[in-house]
Design a protein around this motif. Structure first.
Motif, mmCIF file in Angstrom:
data_model
loop_
_atom_site.group_PDB
_atom_site.id
_atom_site.type_symbol
_atom_site.label_atom_id
_atom_site.label_comp_id
_atom_site.label_asym_id
_atom_site.label_seq_id
_atom_site.Cartn_x
_atom_site.Cartn_y
_atom_site.Cartn_z
ATOM 1 N N LYS A 173 -3.021 0.578 115.872
ATOM 2 C CA LYS A 173 -1.736 -0.028 116.437
ATOM 3 C C LYS A 173 -1.776 -1.466 117.293
ATOM 4 O O LYS A 173 -0.900 -2.351 116.918
ATOM 5 C CB LYS A 173 -0.662 0.858 117.098
ATOM 6 N N TYR A 199 9.159 11.883 121.922
ATOM 7 C CA TYR A 199 7.822 11.372 122.626
ATOM 8 C C TYR A 199 8.018 11.049 124.021
ATOM 9 O O TYR A 199 9.159 11.139 124.715
ATOM 10 C CB TYR A 199 8.058 10.193 121.777
ATOM 11 N N PRO A 200 6.591 11.156 124.560
ATOM 12 C CA PRO A 200 6.698 11.209 125.906
ATOM 13 C C PRO A 200 7.484 10.258 126.602
ATOM 14 O O PRO A 200 7.929 10.370 127.701
ATOM 15 C CB PRO A 200 5.161 10.698 126.167
ATOM 16 N N GLU A 201 7.473 8.797 126.064
ATOM 17 C CA GLU A 201 8.420 7.767 126.802
ATOM 18 C C GLU A 201 9.853 8.124 126.991
ATOM 19 O O GLU A 201 10.497 7.708 127.861
ATOM 20 C CB GLU A 201 8.386 6.480 125.991
ATOM 21 N N ARG A 253 7.593 15.162 131.813
ATOM 22 C CA ARG A 253 6.138 14.742 131.094
ATOM 23 C C ARG A 253 5.291 15.774 131.674
ATOM 24 O O ARG A 253 4.241 16.140 131.228
ATOM 25 C CB ARG A 253 5.898 13.168 131.591
ATOM 26 N N LEU A 264 -2.264 19.730 119.815
ATOM 27 C CA LEU A 264 -3.483 18.924 119.181
ATOM 28 C C LEU A 264 -4.801 19.461 119.590
ATOM 29 O O LEU A 264 -5.629 19.859 118.603
ATOM 30 C CB LEU A 264 -3.545 17.358 120.023
ATOM 31 N N GLY A 320 -7.187 7.234 131.254
ATOM 32 C CA GLY A 320 -6.455 8.659 131.688
ATOM 33 C C GLY A 320 -6.492 9.548 130.209
ATOM 34 O O GLY A 320 -6.941 10.699 130.340
ATOM 35 N N GLN A 321 -6.205 8.684 129.090
ATOM 36 C CA GLN A 321 -5.959 9.558 127.996
ATOM 37 C C GLN A 321 -7.210 10.078 127.419
ATOM 38 O O GLN A 321 -7.279 11.230 126.907
ATOM 39 C CB GLN A 321 -5.112 8.572 127.208
ATOM 40 N N ALA A 371 -8.238 12.826 129.626
ATOM 41 C CA ALA A 371 -7.241 14.193 129.145
ATOM 42 C C ALA A 371 -7.681 14.863 127.923
ATOM 43 O O ALA A 371 -7.838 16.134 127.929
ATOM 44 C CB ALA A 371 -5.637 13.746 129.014
ATOM 45 N N ILE A 408 3.776 4.480 127.567
ATOM 46 C CA ILE A 408 4.152 4.939 128.739
ATOM 47 C C ILE A 408 3.076 4.273 129.711
ATOM 48 O O ILE A 408 1.792 4.712 129.386
ATOM 49 C CB ILE A 408 4.358 6.452 128.952
ATOM 50 N N ARG A 412 4.427 3.587 121.268
ATOM 51 C CA ARG A 412 5.247 4.177 122.340
ATOM 52 C C ARG A 412 4.448 4.220 123.724
ATOM 53 O O ARG A 412 3.379 4.779 123.745
ATOM 54 C CB ARG A 412 5.381 5.704 121.989
ATOM 55 N N GLN A 469 -4.219 4.996 118.424
ATOM 56 C CA GLN A 469 -3.414 3.799 119.362
ATOM 57 C C GLN A 469 -4.045 2.552 119.391
ATOM 58 O O GLN A 469 -3.379 1.525 119.021
ATOM 59 C CB GLN A 469 -3.659 4.423 120.754
ATOM 60 N N ASN A 517 -0.973 11.647 131.711
ATOM 61 C CA ASN A 517 -1.901 11.293 130.626
ATOM 62 C C ASN A 517 -1.684 11.953 129.592
ATOM 63 O O ASN A 517 -2.238 12.558 128.594
ATOM 64 C CB ASN A 517 -3.419 11.539 130.678
ATOM 65 N N LEU A 518 -0.357 12.104 128.813
ATOM 66 C CA LEU A 518 0.164 12.335 127.705
ATOM 67 C C LEU A 518 -0.121 11.420 126.655
ATOM 68 O O LEU A 518 -0.449 10.271 126.971
ATOM 69 C CB LEU A 518 1.658 12.794 127.714
ATOM 70 N N PHE A 519 -0.290 11.737 125.505
ATOM 71 C CA PHE A 519 -0.746 10.932 124.468
ATOM 72 C C PHE A 519 0.466 10.228 123.810
ATOM 73 O O PHE A 519 1.329 10.888 123.388
ATOM 74 C CB PHE A 519 -1.474 11.521 123.185
ATOM 75 N N PRO A 520 0.803 8.922 124.282
ATOM 76 C CA PRO A 520 2.073 8.324 123.915
ATOM 77 C C PRO A 520 2.405 8.636 122.352
ATOM 78 O O PRO A 520 3.696 7.935 122.263
ATOM 79 C CB PRO A 520 1.900 6.954 124.179
ATOM 80 N N HIS A 521 1.386 8.443 121.487
ATOM 81 C CA HIS A 521 1.817 8.293 120.238
ATOM 82 C C HIS A 521 2.095 9.612 119.492
ATOM 83 O O HIS A 521 2.147 9.772 118.191
ATOM 84 C CB HIS A 521 0.489 7.544 119.284
ATOM 85 N N MET A 522 2.299 10.652 120.215
ATOM 86 C CA MET A 522 2.562 11.933 119.644
ATOM 87 C C MET A 522 3.806 12.539 120.414
ATOM 88 O O MET A 522 3.927 12.379 121.630
ATOM 89 C CB MET A 522 1.419 12.904 119.923
#
Ligand code: ATP
Ligand code: MG
Lengths: 332, 333, 243
Positions: free
Chosen positions: B254, C136-138, C145, C103, B228-229, B232, B331, B329, B251, C90-95
């Motif tokens: 990590k 962060y998104p989380e 979100r 971005l 999905g990312q 996006a 989700i 992080r 990502q 689909n947000l980027f979780p590391h930002m």
């Protein structure tokens, strides 16, 4: 289609230049380059005739070009599936062919030395005796290291700092020393202390100490996957420390721990082969004795086959379990 | 009362109903038993000798000592520092007992195990072995990275034929013991006229083996970035290269770094196995010097060297893993 | 005036599954078009084909009069003009939220970070999340979100917006906040293609409703037509279930 291109949209959307990849991916180009590669492969200089450097340079260029060519097709989603299959087969067979042709191996001797059936026939029963030693040793050590690991993990989960300090030291030390070093030390140094361990006991002790540390870490990781919130919730319901462990933590930790534990078991079984260093008559040791006796690598091959026959199913099992754990997602 | 976790329920009940500290937790009892233990222990030291009686007395002493320490440690109201020093004290006593009763010639121990002159004599060889170990580890890491990355990239094409062979490769090397592999390469291949030096055999064996693990690690890294990312970022008009650089790699990095470092460390530890194919690395140097000098000091020294080398590395792995987990992080939706 | 999106007999199959079977649509500027249909009828696939997240099997697509399958078209430039909002954020979780938004403008539009940040903050304000810029998104709720995801798409200043079930992963009380943002965009004259099951919202905001069934457009008309006078029993059946 008569399209009224709105010229400003055309300008906005159009590329400055069409990327090279667009042309490269055209079938005609790919076919021509394939033909070139094959010609190149056919006229690769013979290693005997040219300098080694020049030969290896040519060979690596050829392989690089070949791989690039395949990647271009494989990475293109618009190419149909069967083309990709063909390309994959082509790549594999080319690599195999190159290895066959240029590895310098004397393939005629392959069967004679590696799969010599008379020698094989003579060695199976010796090897199977070795295998039984291997299996018994690894099963015993496995159970004892699970015991050690579980004990340590549970004690550690109680968070007595002083004890945890000791445990951390134990785990750090025995995870840092290679098993083979441990065995050598136990076998060759301890007699100076007046403690004689025979080869079986040496193997057993070394594996237990070393894998006890790993198993402790495994169990700890398993226990830690259960969030502290859940533990608090259970405690707030009035469950005791033990009840929480038994009813909440362990049931959730087990499915996570089992695959890792099986992985440890495999690693340990593999490490029993090291016991041949300290003269334990297990599979590898028997094979090496036969190897020296018959001056043929066939027994070694047989030993490898036996190891594979025992361990491959376990590896597949671990794969399967890991996939299932991943699929069922996080446990909350 | 909030911190009262460590007591099991029964003790809590005991205390609540009687309003008293249970007997075994009372200072008087502890001090008395401590004194008794000390007396018992000193008697043992004086009466050192052989015989069954001594053996039994010794075991009883050890059992009592451990129980007593257990009582102290599980007591929530004692300070941590006291407990820690207690544990180390008990440990020291146990070591002393061991030396007293199990080691036949304890006065020679320094001479035997920490013999400086022998170590000095062995030093140049050990240094050479150490260098070999390090270079083996580096070469193996290099080879395994190349193999692993290549396999992971080809795996990501999701082609059935290639996948079959890659999975076969990975499973084969996960199933075969490294030492068997090394022997096959070193003792077997010459029969086919493929002659590799011992060092090359070692690098090849370790690299092939660890390459299988590395490829799995990279694959997991690639998979850790959800589809999905990627979509996006494509939908935002980013080129594949930008997507790779800004979204996928940070990502995947990590997800990959902690197991990768762990794998390199494990593979560095496995270099010790190369001693079995007559590569003079650290372990082999140690054993050779031990038999040359008929003294185990070099081997002890080598063990210490391994500890010095790998304890920090193992710790580092744990640290990286923990850190990455913290900053990762996730989700799911 | 020529349509901003034109799709001509679009076919798409996955292996042997024929999902889209000849879809043709035209969407005019500032029009809000809504797709409805049963699950698996190919709504998402249609949207994804239009900005080439999926490659169509056959058929042609024009955006702003340009055939986007021509080799001289840079699809990334086309996509930059089409904002897309996904069901699963689909947000980027590391930002952080603001980094997520900045971005693409920085990478694709090449505007300065400063400007991107200002634009991002004003967009966050517009979707009512100014104070969450550095989270962060989380740490955000589902509705938050999704609003960040919308802001991320808007930061590219797209001329067309695609919404693929933007609210169906949300709890009911969060649906409103996302729909409000969408309604505001519609009133500002954005061209929007919406896949949604929020019939109330569609009735309010959409200019046209298309009913997809088995990869074909079965019925098409104003919300009033479709909801009150459906022609086909399938449509009637579907509406009966969701309304
Ligand atoms: N990548 C894919 N590979 C194979 N099949 C796919 C893929 N994507 C979608 N499909 C199939 O295409 C069909 C249509 O999917 P699509 O997502 O377009 O439906 P939808 O109308 O959006 O449904 P929903 O309302 O549930 O989102 C489904 O049957 C689905 O299984
Ligand atoms: Mg959908």
């Amino acid at each position: 289609m008569a399209t009224s291109y709105s010229s400003d949209a055309l300008q906005r959307f159009s590329r400055k230049h069409i990327p090279l990849l667009y042309y490269i991916r055209k079938p005609i180009f790919l076919l021509i380059s394939l033909a070139l590669i094959i010609v190149y492969a056919c006229f690769l200089p013979n290693p005997q005739e040219t300098s080694a450097f020049f030969f290896y340079l040519n060979l690596s260029v050829l392989i690089a070009v070949l791989v690039c060519w395949c990647v271009i097709i494989l990475a293109d989603w618009e190419k149909p599936e069967y083309v990709k299959m063909l390309v994959a087969f082509f790549l594999l067979s080319m690599l195999a062919l190159l290895f066959y042709r240029f590895s310098g191996a004397d393939w005629a001797r392959l069967i004679h030395f590696f799969f010599n059936f008379p020698i094989m026939k003579g060695s199976w029963h010796v090897l199977f005796r070795g295998l039984s030693t291997t299996v018994i040793l690894s099963i015993c050590s496995f159970f004892s290291c699970v015991f050690v690991g579980l004990l340590i993990a549970i004690v550690r989960s109680f968070k007595y700092h002083s004890v945890n300090l000791l445990i951390t030291m134990y785990v750090d030390i025995f995870r840092s020393i290679p098993v083979i070093v441990l065995m050598v030390v136990l076998f060759f140094v301890f007699p100076f202390l007046g403690m004689y361990l025979n080869s079986y006991l040496t193997t057993f002790t070394a594996l237990t100490l070393s894998y006890g540390a790993y198993t402790a870490e495994t169990f700890r990781a398993g226990l830690e996957t259960v969030s502290s919130g859940q533990v608090e919730a259970a405690r707030s319901l009035g469950l005791s420390r033990w009840q929480t462990l038994r009813k909440i933590t362990i049931p959730q930790a087990v499915p996570i721990v089992i695959p890792v534990l099986t992985g440890n078991m495999i690693a340990m079984m593999k490490d029993t082969a090291i016991a041949s260093i300290v003269a334990t008559p297990e599979l590898l040791k028997s094979a090496r004795e036969l190897y020296t006796a018959k001056t043929s690598p066939t027994p070694l091959i047989c030993a490898a086959i036996i190891f594979l026959a025992v361990l491959l199913p376990l590896v597949r099992l671990v794969n399967h379990m890991e996939r299932r754990v991943n699929k069922s997602g996080p446990h909350y | 009362m909030l911190k009262d976790y460590t007591e099991s329920n029964t003790f809590k009940k005991l205390r609540d109903t009687s309003g008293r500290v249970p007997l075994i937790r009372q200072p008087v009892f502890l001090i008395a038993s401590c004194v008794a233990l000390v007396l018992y222990g000193s008697m043992l030291f004086w009466a050192s000798g052989e015989g069954l009686v001594i053996r039994i007395a010794l075991s009883v002493f050890v059992a009592l000592l451990v129980t007593w320490t257990g009582i102290i440690i599980t007591d929530e109201r004692r300070g941590e520092r006291l407990k820690t020093s207690m544990v180390f004290l008990v440990l020291a006593v146990l070591v002393l007992l061991f030396l007293e009763f199990h080691v036949t010639n304890s006065e020679e121990i320094i001479e035997l195990f920490f013999n400086i002159t022998v170590i000095k004599k062995a030093w140049p060889y050990l240094v050479l072995g150490f260098k070999t170990t390090i270079s083996l580890a580096f070469m193996a890491a290099l080879v395994s990275t190349v193999i692993g990355l290549t396999l992971a990239i080809f795996r990501s094409f999701d082609n059935k034929v290639l996948n079959f062979f890659i999975i076969a490769y990975v499973d084969f090397f996960r199933a075969i013991p490294i030492i068997v592999l090394l022997m096959l390469i070193y003792y077997g291949l010459p029969f086919l006229n493929i002659r590799l030096s011992a060092f090359a055999s070692g690098v090849l064996g370790l690299g092939l083996n660890s390459g299988a693990y590395v490829s799995e690690i990279f694959r997991a890294g690639f998979l850790s970035v959800s589809k999905g990312q990627l979509e996006a970022s494509r939908a935002l008009g980013m080129t594949p290269w930008q997507t790779m650089q800004k979204v996928a790699l940070p990502q995947a990095f990590k997800a990959v770094i902690p197991p990768l470092v762990g794998n390199y460390v494990a593979s560095a530890k496995d270099t010790a196995l190369c001693s079995s194919i007559s590569i003079i690395e650290l372990l082999k140097a140690g054993t050779a010097q031990q038999s040359l000098n008929a003294n185990p000091s070099p081997l002890i020294f080598v063990t210490v060297l391994y500890l010095i080398l790998f304890v920090p590395l193992t710790r580092l792995c744990g640290y990286i893993e923990k850190r990455m987990k913290k900053t990762q992080r996730q989700i799911t939706v | 005036m020529d349509p901003i999106i034109r799709v001509e007999s679009l076919h798409k199959s996955f292996r042997d599954l024929h999902v889209l079977r000849g879809v043709s649509i035209e969407v005019n500027r500032s029009e809000v078009v809504s797709f409805i249909g049963r699950s698996g009828s190919g709504k998402s696939t249609l949207l994804r084909c239009i900005n080439r997240l999926e490659e169509p099997t056959s058929g042609e697509i024009w955006i702003d009069g340009v055939n986007i399958h021509e080799p001289y078209i840079d699809i990334n430039k086309v996509r930059a003009e089409i904002g897309m909002v996904f069901q699963s954020f689909n947000l980027f979780p590391h930002m952080t939220a603001i980094d997520n938004i900045m971005l693409a403008p920085v990478c694709v539009r090449k505007i300065s970070r400063q400007e991107a940040k200002e634009r991002g903050l004003s967009l966050l304000e517009k979707v009512g999340l100014a104070e969450k810029a550095n989270e962060y998104p989380e740490k955000l709720s589902g509705g938050q979100r999704q609003r960040v995801a919308i802001a991320r798409a808007l930061a590219m200043q797209p001329r067309i917006m695609f919404f693929d079930e933007p609210t169906s992963a949300l709890d009911p009380e969060m649906v409103g906040e996302v729909l409000d943002v969408m309604a505001q965009m519609a009133s500002e004259g954005m061209t929007m293609l919406i896949v949604s099951h929020e019939m109330g919202f569609i009735r309010e905001a959409a200019d046209r409703v298309l009913f997809l069934d088995e990869g074909k457009i079965l019925e098409e008309g104003t919300p009033d037509d479709i909801f009150n006078r459906p022609q086909f029993p399938v449509t009637r059946d579907f509406l009966g279930k969701v309304l």
